[in-house]
Structure formats: C-alpha cells, structure tokens
Design a protein around this motif. Structure first.
Motif, PDB file in Angstrom:
ATOM      1  N   GLU A 290      -3.353   9.033   4.917  1.00 34.34           N
ATOM      2  CA  GLU A 290      -4.134   8.593   3.738  1.00 34.34           C
ATOM      3  C   GLU A 290      -3.849   7.120   3.432  1.00 34.34           C
ATOM      4  O   GLU A 290      -4.761   6.334   3.181  1.00 34.34           O
ATOM      5  CB  GLU A 290      -3.733   9.407   2.495  1.00 34.34           C
ATOM      6  CG  GLU A 290      -4.411  10.748   2.372  1.00 34.34           C
ATOM      7  CD  GLU A 290      -3.762  11.620   1.288  1.00 34.34           C
ATOM      8  OE1 GLU A 290      -4.009  12.823   1.332  1.00 34.34           O
ATOM      9  OE2 GLU A 290      -3.004  11.100   0.433  1.00 34.34           O
TER      10      GLU A 290
ATOM     11  N   THR B 114       0.849  -1.208   0.000  1.00 35.48           N
ATOM     12  CA  THR B 114       0.000   0.000   0.000  1.00 35.48           C
ATOM     13  C   THR B 114       0.879   1.250   0.000  1.00 35.48           C
ATOM     14  O   THR B 114       0.604   2.231  -0.690  1.00 35.48           O
ATOM     15  CB  THR B 114      -0.912  -0.004   1.248  1.00 35.48           C
ATOM     16  OG1 THR B 114      -1.567  -1.269   1.309  1.00 35.48           O
ATOM     17  CG2 THR B 114      -1.933   1.108   1.211  1.00 35.48           C
TER      18      THR B 114
ATOM     19  N   HIS C 138     -15.325   5.465   4.352  1.00 36.08           N
ATOM     20  CA  HIS C 138     -14.144   4.747   4.865  1.00 36.08           C
ATOM     21  C   HIS C 138     -14.500   4.101   6.202  1.00 36.08           C
ATOM     22  O   HIS C 138     -15.512   4.460   6.808  1.00 36.08           O
ATOM     23  CB  HIS C 138     -12.984   5.721   5.118  1.00 36.08           C
ATOM     24  CG  HIS C 138     -12.403   6.297   3.863  1.00 36.08           C
ATOM     25  ND1 HIS C 138     -11.701   5.560   2.950  1.00 36.08           N
ATOM     26  CD2 HIS C 138     -12.434   7.581   3.378  1.00 36.08           C
ATOM     27  CE1 HIS C 138     -11.307   6.346   1.956  1.00 36.08           C
ATOM     28  NE2 HIS C 138     -11.754   7.572   2.185  1.00 36.08           N
TER      29      HIS C 138
ATOM     30  N   ARG D 218      -6.260   3.770   3.646  1.00 34.68           N
ATOM     31  CA  ARG D 218      -6.438   2.889   2.489  1.00 34.68           C
ATOM     32  C   ARG D 218      -6.196   1.437   2.903  1.00 34.68           C
ATOM     33  O   ARG D 218      -6.928   0.529   2.522  1.00 34.68           O
ATOM     34  CB  ARG D 218      -5.434   3.311   1.403  1.00 34.68           C
ATOM     35  CG  ARG D 218      -5.611   2.624   0.092  1.00 34.68           C
ATOM     36  CD  ARG D 218      -4.623   3.136  -0.946  1.00 34.68           C
ATOM     37  NE  ARG D 218      -4.899   4.499  -1.376  1.00 34.68           N
ATOM     38  CZ  ARG D 218      -4.200   5.132  -2.321  1.00 34.68           C
ATOM     39  NH1 ARG D 218      -3.191   4.535  -2.913  1.00 34.68           N
ATOM     40  NH2 ARG D 218      -4.514   6.355  -2.670  1.00 34.68           N
TER      41      ARG D 218
END
Ligand code: FAQ
Length: 364
Positions: free
Chosen positions: A243, A154, A276, A247
C-alpha cells in the motif's frame, strides 16, 4: 526429585491460576487500549512479542539513520558551493539526531544502545537496503533527498500514529525534518535538471539508479512480508508494504514530470480503474541479495561504521568520566543537610555543581 506436600501442590496450582488470570487480565487491558487507539507507554504491560517486534523495527530504523549518513557524507567535501555544503552538513547531522531519538525510544523498551550497536556491528540486526548503494555523482545527493527521504516520509508519517508512544512521538519530529530533506533534494535535482545538458543528464542518471532501490525500501511484497499482519494488528504498522509503495509511486509520477525527468520504468502507466499507477516488476532477487550482504556497498558501510565506533571510544569514555565526576560533585558530603547550604540543594544556587571554570573547561 522430591514430591511436594499436597498443600504445596494446591498452593502452586492456585498461584499458577492466579498468574494466568493476571496475565489474561493484563492482555485484555492491552488489547482494549490498542483497539481504542490509545498509546502504549513504557511502563504499561505489553506482550513479550509486541516488545521484541518494536525493538526489532526501531533498532533497524535507528541503524538505517546512522548508516544512512555515509552515502551523503561522501559528498560534503565536494559540494559545489558553500550553500550546498552547509545544507548537506545540516541534513547529515539531522540523520544522526534521528538515530539518537530512535535508540532512546528502543531504550524505553529495556534494550540498551550498546547491545543494539553490537548487533548492528556483528550483522545480527539489519539496516535499510537502500544504504548499500553508492553515491557516484553530486546528483545522487538530490536523488537521495527526493526519492529516499520521500519514501522514508511516506513510510513514516503513518508511524506517527504507531501504538507505542515513544516511537510515535519520535516520528513526529523526524517526519518534519525528513520533509525538509525531501524538498532540498527536489530543489537540488530541479537546479540540475534545468542546468546544462550535462547536468540534466547527471540528474536523470541518478534517478535511474535510485528509483528501483527506493521502491524496495518499503519491504517485501505483502504476501512475503512475515511481520506485517501481526504488526498491523498491533497498530505498529498502519498500512501494508505494498500500500505504501503504491502511494509513493503515485506521489512521484507528477513530481518527476515537474522536474523534467523520467522514471526508469516503461510499464509505468495510470490505471483509471484502480485510480493508481501500474508499475513494472521489482527485482526481488536483487533485494534479497542486498539483505544477505551482497549489495554494492554492504561491506564498505559496515566497516566504516565499526571504524567510526572504535575511533569514537575516547569520546564516550570522556563523556562518561565527566558525567561521573559531576554526579560525585553533586552528592552532598556525609552529615551535610540542605539547611546548611543555600537552600537550593546546589552549592552554587541555581548553577549546576562545579565551578564556573570547570564549566568553561567542559564547554571548551
Ligand atoms: N531493508 O515482514 P517485513 C531513512 C526485512 S530511514 C532491509 O515486511 P517489517 C531516513 C525486515 O526487517 C529507512 N531489510 O518487515 C534516511 C524483516 O527482516 P527480519 C528505514 C528489510 O518490519 C534518509 C524482513 O525483511 N526506515 O531512510 C527491508 O514488518 C536519507 C521481512 O520484512 C525504517 O526502518 C529493507 N528495505 O516491515 C536516512 C522505517 N524491508 O527483521 C539517511 C521503519 C524489510 O525479520 C538518508 N520500519 N526488511 O530479519 C518499517 O516501517 C518496517 O520495518 C519495514 C519492513 C517497512 C521497513
């Protein structure tokens, strides 16, 4: 101190102005290249701070890859089957390869591998916090693959678009291999999760222990991340720590469900408005302690690394002596011209310098 003659002073001023004008012009070219999403290459002009930021991040990344071999290598001799052992050996070997690509990328910035390793061994450069946790059971190998490699991917997929060419290109191959690693971890955990109740419990326990440290891998929260703003302006980093962490959480939740395992966070819940998952507070005190050297395995990891380096000295010496010998053999004797040889510049035609016997010996 002597006073310079007036014409010398004027000349020096002009030179100074020239230099400043040149530096500004170079900086403008660099800024335009970054703005246009072009790659900065080793021979291009770059600000000193850009270079040192890259060396810092790439070195930390390289160190993480080679220190990261230790927790998993701990299980090679105890893997439950030949298949699992072969897979794990290949994975650990891949991590060594990643370290090598990354040290090479750092070398293109003018910092040698010896210097970087010395900084690692003397605690002047960091490696990822995650590798200071122990691998207590076989399920930890699965949890590292699923969560740690998953977090690494990621974080690293956006680094394939990093503004510095050699780092970005190294990342492409590394990400492909990490992707395989992540799947092997997931598959291993799935087998345990669907196995006996004891195996399921072992998988759950490993996930419980690795979940929070995996979230810490992304670095401090954005408002405490000292380097993020500048690194993002230079397009070294493409996303902030928070961020990428978000994710990762969003990716892991459905995967945990498919695995039949739970993530150890009672506050983990889908937030329709944000689109989210909300998640619980990370223990940043623990993160800071690990960075200070007080994690469960910091001392063990660095001691083992120093020992491996010392014990490998003879290999480096032998490789250097062999390379030197080859280079000497390849040099034509004084007065020798290409016309006198077979025309290829090599005494054995297409073969590199050295006799067949010597090559056989070197391979042995
Ligand atoms: N651990 O301002 P920021 C892998 C430090 S590879 C330790 O946010 P930055 C493969 C940071 O250095 C895993 N230190 O910093 C594998 C800085 O300290 P400094 C490694 C950390 O650079 C899998 C300070 O905190 N991956 O897992 C950590 O903008 C399985 C302030 O932080 C990479 O290195 C941490 N977790 O962002 C291998 C990827 N986080 O230098 C074997 C490339 C932060 O001022 C088995 N690196 N710090 O003294 C990056 O993307 C970035 O460097 C971050 C940190 C995101 C790690």
């Amino acid at each position: 101190m002597a006073t310079a003659a007036p014409h010398h002073t004027a000349r020096a001023q002009a030179d100074g102005q020239d230099e400043a004008a040149h530096a500004a012009a170079y900086e403008a070219v660099f800024d335009a290249a970054v703005a246009a999403d072009e790659r900065i290459e080793p021979r291009d002009w770059m600000p000193d701070a850009y270079r040192s930021t890259l060396v810092r991040q790439i070195a930390q990344h390289a160190h993480s890859e080679i220190i990261g071999m230790q927790p998993e290598a701990n299980w090679i001799t105890r893997a439950p089957s030949l298949r699992r052992k072969a897979i794990l050996m290949a994975k650990v070997q891949d991590e060594a390869g990643h370290g090598l690509y990354l040290y090479s990328a750092a070398e293109t910035l003018g910092t040698g591998r010896d210097e970087l390793l010395d900084k690692l061994h003397t605690g002047r450069q960091k490696y990822s916090s995650i590798f200071n946790y122990p691998t207590l059971t076989w399920a930890d190998v699965g949890a590292i693959g699923w969560l740690v490699d998953g977090a690494a991917i990621t974080n690293q997929v956006p680094l394939c678009r990093c503004s510095y060419g050699p780092y970005a290109r190294a990342m492409v191959r590394i990400c492909k291999e990490e992707s395989f690693h992540q799947r092997q971890g997931y598959e291993l955990l799935l087998a345990l999760s669907r196995g006996t109740p004891e195996q399921h419990e072992m998988a759950q326990d490993a996930v419980n222990r690795w979940w929070w440290p995996s979230l810490m891998m992304f670095g401090p929260p954005d408002d405490e991340s000292s380097h993020s703003a500048q690194s993002m302006a230079w397009k070294i980093k493409r996303h902030s720590n928070d961020e990428l962490r978000q994710r990762f959480v969003d990716i892991c939740v459905p995967q945990a469900e498919s695995l039949g395992l739970t993530l150890p966070d009672p506050d983990l819940v889908w937030n329709e408005e944000r689109g989210h998952h909300d998640f619980g507070a990370i223990d940043w005190t623990e993160f800071r302690e690990v960075l200070k050297g007080n994690g469960p395995c910091n001392e063990q990891r660095i001691t083992q690394r120093r020992r491996a380096h010392d014990e490998g000295a003879w290999v480096r010496e032998a490789a250097a002596a062999y390379a030197e010998k080859q280079a000497t053999r390849a040099e034509p004797p004084a007065g020798h011209t290409d016309q006198q040889s077979n025309g290829t510049g090599s005494p054995q035609g297409d073969e590199p310098a050295g006799t067949a016997d010597e090559h056989a010996e070197a391979r042995a």
